[in-house]
Scaffold this motif. Structure first.
Motif, PDB file in Angstrom:
ATOM      1  N   CYS A  60       0.793  -1.017   0.066  1.00 26.59           N
ATOM      2  CA  CYS A  60      -0.129  -0.065   0.047  1.00 26.59           C
ATOM      3  C   CYS A  60       0.855   1.148   0.043  1.00 26.59           C
ATOM      4  O   CYS A  60       1.669   1.515   0.948  1.00 26.59           O
ATOM      5  CB  CYS A  60      -0.873   0.021   1.348  1.00 26.59           C
TER       6      CYS A  60
ATOM      7  N   CYS B 164      -6.041   0.212  -8.035  1.00 23.93           N
ATOM      8  CA  CYS B 164      -4.862   0.317  -6.904  1.00 23.93           C
ATOM      9  C   CYS B 164      -3.925  -1.014  -7.489  1.00 23.93           C
ATOM     10  O   CYS B 164      -4.474  -2.110  -7.405  1.00 23.93           O
ATOM     11  CB  CYS B 164      -5.298  -0.035  -5.791  1.00 23.93           C
TER      12      CYS B 164
ATOM     13  N   CYS C 129      -2.103   8.425  -0.593  1.00 23.83           N
ATOM     14  CA  CYS C 129      -2.343   7.318  -1.406  1.00 23.83           C
ATOM     15  C   CYS C 129      -2.130   7.486  -2.947  1.00 23.83           C
ATOM     16  O   CYS C 129      -2.713   8.594  -3.310  1.00 23.83           O
ATOM     17  CB  CYS C 129      -3.674   6.727  -1.237  1.00 23.83           C
TER      18      CYS C 129
HETATM   19 FE1  SF4 Z   1      -3.140   1.789  -0.191  1.00 19.37          FE
HETATM   20 FE2  SF4 Z   1      -4.288   3.565  -1.943  1.00 19.37          FE
HETATM   21 FE3  SF4 Z   1      -4.272   0.808  -2.521  1.00 19.37          FE
HETATM   22 FE4  SF4 Z   1      -5.938   1.728  -0.745  1.00 19.37          FE
HETATM   23  S1  SF4 Z   1      -5.957   2.377  -2.807  1.00 19.37           S
HETATM   24  S2  SF4 Z   1      -4.661   0.032  -0.396  1.00 19.37           S
HETATM   25  S3  SF4 Z   1      -4.489   3.277   0.259  1.00 19.37           S
HETATM   26  S4  SF4 Z   1      -2.507   2.194  -2.212  1.00 19.37           S
END
Ligand code: SF4
Ligand code: 13P
Length: 311
Positions: free
Chosen positions: A86, A268, A172
């Motif tokens: 993440c 993501c 993020c």
């Molecule tokens: Fe992490 Fe952003 Fe993926 Fe959520 S969307 S898991 S905050 S990288």
């Protein structure tokens, strides 16, 4: 192998091994459909704390698997791809965060659940985007607070609670990249649509939104009977559940601001590392497994339990 093979085998192995499959809303539709529990980060933590299963397969990112293991240390916690990290959790290394905490000794330390176990071990209370306002509202008005790692969520909480929390400078990569220009254009083309956004987005996006909320709250908002069209400013995996719940409504994803890019790939990359094939292999071979140092776990469990009590 065809997809049906994986689906049949996952269902068979799940029963044979007394396993529960939990999936975040940002997983692909096929993973969400085979999961026993689909939810936001708070729901996944709550279910992990309650389950009787011997094995938890957490289809999400690494910190979600860690949270499940911290709460259920006697269970085997698996994750389909160990590389599912993440960028927000990565923006807050524990040694740097410790310096920040030590430099502000009279502050209560609140961290978003998108952190490593080591950062949680430095924390007083963990929050998610679903419960952050509710939890922070329970603290005395003059309490000094450090909030990390997401500066956008921190800014948003400051604005809705009237606090002045000291913010860690993290973000993020998915939510920071939504194109404001394309959002304005989509709203012009669809004036009847409501803009719904996750609080990890930049404040300029949140100011344009009709509704700001966690993944589960965005999903709930889409059942509003007066609105039939939504411009969705978060990871596009959530649209799978939105369409399932509201088959007659229209959901428009917002593209990211990437030079020369015309696709709607607001995904993501970490969440999308998990696939139905990797889910099958991980359940079959019982690896990769989330393991946490017991000393860190004992420190990290306290702020998560505090969150569950205050939620
Ligand atoms: Fe992490 Fe952003 Fe993926 Fe959520 S969307 S898991 S905050 S990288
Ligand atoms: P939720 O807690 O709203 O599900 O958010 C998790 C997340 O990683 C958002 O990027």
């Amino acid at each position: 192998m065809d997809k049906q093979f994986y689906i049949d085998e996952i269902n068979r192995l799940k029963k044979e091994k007394t396993a529960v499959i939990m999936a975040h809303f940002y997983q692909t539709g096929d993973i969400q459909d085979i999961a026993d529990v689909v939810g936001d980060s708070l729901a996944l933590a709550q279910k992990a704390a309650e389950t009787d299963a011997d094995i938890i397969v957490l289809c999400g990112v690494h910190f979600m698997g860690e949270t499940a293991k911290i709460l259920s240390p006697d269970k085997k916690v698996l994750i389909p791809d160990m590389e599912a990290g993440c960028s927000l959790a990565d923006s807050c290394p524990a040694d740097e965060f410790e310096k920040f905490v030590k430099a502000n000794p009279d502050h209560t330390v609140i961290t978003y659940v998108n952190t490593t176990a080591a950062v949680k071990a430095l924390t007083d209370i963990v929050v998610t985007s679903t419960n952050s306002k509710k939890i922070i509202d329970q603290l005395p008005a003059d309490e000094k607070i450090i909030f990390g790692p997401d500066k956008n969520l921190g800014d948003y909480i400051n604005s809705v609670t009237g606090r002045n929390m000291l913010l860690w400078d993290g973000a993020c990569h998915v939510h920071e990249q939504f194109s404001v220009e394309k959002l304005i254009q989509l709203k012009k083309e669809n004036p009847d649509a409501h803009i719904i956004a996750h609080p990890e987005c930049k404040s300029v996006v949140l100011k344009m939104a009709d509704f700001v909320g966690s993944t589960s709250n965005l999903l709930k908002y889409t059942s509003n009977p007066d609105v039939n069209k939504f411009i969705v400013v978060t990871e596009s995996g959530i649209i799978h559940q939105m369409e399932k719940m509201n088959p007659d409504k229209i959901f428009i994803p917002v593209p990211p601001e990437i030079e020369g890019q015309t696709c709607h790939c607001n995904e993501c990359v970490f969440m999308r590392k998990n696939t139905i094939e990797k889910l099958y292999l991980c359940l079959r071979d019982e690896t990769p497994e989330i393991l946490i140092d017991e000393e860190v776990r004992l420190k990290a469990v306290k702020p998560i339990v505090r969150m569950l009590e205050m939620s």
